[in-house]
Enzyme design. Structure first.
Site, short mmCIF file in Angstrom:
data_model
loop_
_atom_site.label_atom_id
_atom_site.label_comp_id
_atom_site.label_asym_id
_atom_site.label_seq_id
_atom_site.Cartn_x
_atom_site.Cartn_y
_atom_site.Cartn_z
N GLN A 177 0.85 -1.19 0.00
CA GLN A 177 0.00 0.00 0.00
C GLN A 177 0.89 1.24 0.00
O GLN A 177 1.77 1.38 0.85
CB GLN A 177 -0.93 0.01 1.22
CG GLN A 177 -1.91 1.16 1.21
CD GLN A 177 -2.88 1.12 2.40
OE1 GLN A 177 -2.73 0.34 3.33
NE2 GLN A 177 -3.88 1.99 2.36
N HIS A 200 -8.66 1.45 -0.98
CA HIS A 200 -9.00 1.39 -2.41
C HIS A 200 -8.80 -0.02 -2.93
O HIS A 200 -8.02 -0.79 -2.38
CB HIS A 200 -8.16 2.37 -3.24
CG HIS A 200 -6.68 2.17 -3.15
ND1 HIS A 200 -5.93 2.54 -2.05
CD2 HIS A 200 -5.80 1.63 -4.02
CE1 HIS A 200 -4.66 2.25 -2.25
NE2 HIS A 200 -4.55 1.68 -3.45
N LEU A 201 -9.54 -0.33 -3.97
CA LEU A 201 -9.41 -1.59 -4.67
C LEU A 201 -8.71 -1.36 -5.99
O LEU A 201 -8.96 -0.35 -6.66
CB LEU A 201 -10.78 -2.21 -4.96
CG LEU A 201 -11.67 -2.57 -3.78
CD1 LEU A 201 -13.00 -3.12 -4.30
CD2 LEU A 201 -11.00 -3.57 -2.88
N HIS A 202 -7.86 -2.30 -6.37
CA HIS A 202 -7.26 -2.33 -7.70
C HIS A 202 -8.05 -3.34 -8.52
O HIS A 202 -8.21 -4.48 -8.09
CB HIS A 202 -5.80 -2.81 -7.64
CG HIS A 202 -4.89 -1.92 -6.88
ND1 HIS A 202 -4.00 -1.08 -7.50
CD2 HIS A 202 -4.70 -1.77 -5.55
CE1 HIS A 202 -3.30 -0.43 -6.58
NE2 HIS A 202 -3.71 -0.84 -5.39
#
Length: 119
Positions: free
Chosen positions: A99, A105-107
């Protein structure tokens, strides 16, 4: 000096507030999704909640619908980008996990084959 882990210094909070430009592919009242500036796959989109919290460990029970919504949006983005052969959804939590922006957040990654285990 502003701490990057707080909403005032957070890169993603600045993108949400349109203080920094981004290639936005989706947005609604709860989140925003935009192309990663350092893509690790042909499709690499970040799904970011408008609410700032640095990690899932800072989320509380009231954030459960939001966290679920992020995953639903990730699925929509995969569909929008025709990732029918497969895709990966990743959430890195903490510096040792990769991170680099401390805002949950999502990738969404796709468009190429991935190996397991990652990293």
């Amino acid at each position: 000096m502003t701490d990057a882990t707080t909403p005032h210094g957070c890169l993603f909070c600045k993108i949400v507030k349109r203080e920094i430009p981004a290639q936005i592919v989706y947005e609604d009242s709860a989140c925003i999704a935009f192309r990663d500036i350092n893509p690790q796959a042909p499709v690499h989109v970040l799904v970011v909640p408008r609410k700032h919290f640095a990690s899932p460990g800072e989320a509380d029970e009231s954030d459960e619908p939001l966290l679920g919504h992020l995953h639903r949006v990730a699925a929509q983005i995969a569909q929008q980008h025709h990732l029918t052969a497969g895709h990966r959804v990743v959430m890195n939590t903490g510096a040792t996990a990769g991170q680099t922006v401390f805002h949950v957040h999502l990738h969404v990654l796709g468009g190429r084959s991935f190996t397991w285990p990652p990293g």
